[in-house]
Design an enzyme around this catalytic site. Structure first.
Site, PDB file in Angstrom:
ATOM      1  N   ASP A  63      -2.696   9.093 -11.526  1.00 29.57           N
ATOM      2  CA  ASP A  63      -2.761   7.923 -12.403  1.00 29.57           C
ATOM      3  C   ASP A  63      -1.391   7.616 -13.008  1.00 29.57           C
ATOM      4  O   ASP A  63      -0.986   6.454 -13.106  1.00 29.57           O
ATOM      5  CB  ASP A  63      -3.773   8.149 -13.530  1.00 29.57           C
ATOM      6  CG  ASP A  63      -5.216   8.046 -13.043  1.00 29.57           C
ATOM      7  OD1 ASP A  63      -5.426   7.577 -11.900  1.00 29.57           O
ATOM      8  OD2 ASP A  63      -6.125   8.426 -13.790  1.00 29.57           O
ATOM      9  N   ASP A  87      -4.544   2.427  -4.514  1.00 26.04           N
ATOM     10  CA  ASP A  87      -3.073   2.371  -4.445  1.00 26.04           C
ATOM     11  C   ASP A  87      -2.618   1.096  -3.748  1.00 26.04           C
ATOM     12  O   ASP A  87      -1.575   1.064  -3.102  1.00 26.04           O
ATOM     13  CB  ASP A  87      -2.524   3.601  -3.725  1.00 26.04           C
ATOM     14  CG  ASP A  87      -3.041   3.739  -2.297  1.00 26.04           C
ATOM     15  OD1 ASP A  87      -4.074   3.112  -1.988  1.00 26.04           O
ATOM     16  OD2 ASP A  87      -2.422   4.452  -1.502  1.00 26.04           O
ATOM     17  N   ASP A 142       0.853  -1.180   0.000  1.00 22.03           N
ATOM     18  CA  ASP A 142       0.000   0.000   0.000  1.00 22.03           C
ATOM     19  C   ASP A 142       0.898   1.243   0.000  1.00 22.03           C
ATOM     20  O   ASP A 142       1.876   1.315   0.756  1.00 22.03           O
ATOM     21  CB  ASP A 142      -0.894   0.001   1.237  1.00 22.03           C
ATOM     22  CG  ASP A 142      -1.978   1.058   1.159  1.00 22.03           C
ATOM     23  OD1 ASP A 142      -3.004   0.773   0.512  1.00 22.03           O
ATOM     24  OD2 ASP A 142      -1.788   2.144   1.719  1.00 22.03           O
ATOM     25  N   HIS A 193      -5.863  13.988 -10.025  1.00 18.76           N
ATOM     26  CA  HIS A 193      -5.958  12.557 -10.285  1.00 18.76           C
ATOM     27  C   HIS A 193      -5.196  12.142 -11.539  1.00 18.76           C
ATOM     28  O   HIS A 193      -4.738  10.992 -11.623  1.00 18.76           O
ATOM     29  CB  HIS A 193      -7.425  12.138 -10.401  1.00 18.76           C
ATOM     30  CG  HIS A 193      -8.158  12.198  -9.092  1.00 18.76           C
ATOM     31  ND1 HIS A 193      -8.049  11.210  -8.137  1.00 18.76           N
ATOM     32  CD2 HIS A 193      -8.982  13.136  -8.575  1.00 18.76           C
ATOM     33  CE1 HIS A 193      -8.792  11.533  -7.094  1.00 18.76           C
ATOM     34  NE2 HIS A 193      -9.366  12.697  -7.329  1.00 18.76           N
ATOM     35  N   ASN A 243      -2.647  13.018  -4.939  1.00 17.42           N
ATOM     36  CA  ASN A 243      -3.897  13.267  -5.667  1.00 17.42           C
ATOM     37  C   ASN A 243      -4.477  14.631  -5.311  1.00 17.42           C
ATOM     38  O   ASN A 243      -4.940  15.382  -6.174  1.00 17.42           O
ATOM     39  CB  ASN A 243      -4.922  12.178  -5.344  1.00 17.42           C
ATOM     40  CG  ASN A 243      -4.906  11.048  -6.373  1.00 17.42           C
ATOM     41  OD1 ASN A 243      -4.364  11.204  -7.467  1.00 17.42           O
ATOM     42  ND2 ASN A 243      -5.475   9.926  -6.007  1.00 17.42           N
TER      43      ASN A 243
END
Length: 204
Positions: A100, A126, A83, A96, A91
């Site tokens: 990405d 994530d 994680d 975003h 973000n």
């Protein structure tokens, strides 16, 4: 008598209506075959895509399940739940779209250190998972430390330098354990890593 031997000339002529019907049926059959082949191709394409994460190109949950199903019975497997640390802040700060791009780059970095026989998937957001089948727990821990260091190196994306970290939870699958059970154990270990300050690895 000669006429009787020759028979009715009309009977020897092709039945044009019957020929047209046969041609029509043949065309319909060929169209049906083409549609079936096209449908099968679409099905295979869908099945392939449904096992892949559309963003990173890594396997997704379906791909992971498919991979586990084809492993020989009794395969020794180690699961690492990964994680990202600080991804939400990226973000929120950069948007975003850049987030990405970051996930795509993380996926590439994970693959770069993946040993032969290893498998990596993105479970969503994530969160990633790696399955190792040829390593001991100690070897898996060593690889986990390398992944943490590699993923934590700076990212240069769209003229921005981004820093994130990564936490790992490791669990060894024991005989008789289901995928859900070992994943739960890896999740518990990951939670402990988060509680211990992130950027580290815990073993269940």
């Amino acid at each position: 008598a000669a006429q009787q031997m020759q028979g009715d000339p009309s009977k020897s002529l092709p039945n044009h209506r019957g020929i047209r019907e046969i041609e029509t049926l043949t065309d319909a059959l060929q169209q049906l075959i083409r549609r079936l082949l096209h449908t099968e191709k679409e099905k295979l394409t869908f099945e392939r895509l449904s096992q892949r994460d559309s963003l990173t190109g890594l396997a997704n949950r379906n791909g992971l399940a498919q991979y586990i199903e084809q492993l020989p019975i009794g395969t020794h497997s180690i699961y690492l739940c990964l994680d990202l640390d600080g991804f939400k802040a990226v973000n929120d700060t950069y948007g975003h779209a850049l987030g990405d791009l970051l996930l795509i780059e993380v996926g590439q970095r994970l693959k770069q250190l993946l040993p032969p026989g290893g498998f990596v998937a993105r479970l969503g957001g994530d969160e990633f998972i790696i399955v190792l089948t040829h390593q001991s727990v100690v070897e898996a821990q060593h690889l986990g430390e390398q992944w943490i260091a590699h993923v934590s190196m700076p990212y240069h994306l769209e003229e921005q330098t981004v820093h994130i970290g990564m936490s790992i939870g490791l669990a060894e699958q024991i005989a008789g354990e289901s995928l859900e059970q070992v994943m739960h154990h890896a999740d518990l270990a990951l939670y402990r890593s988060k509680q211990d300050g992130k950027g580290c690895m815990s073993v269940h």
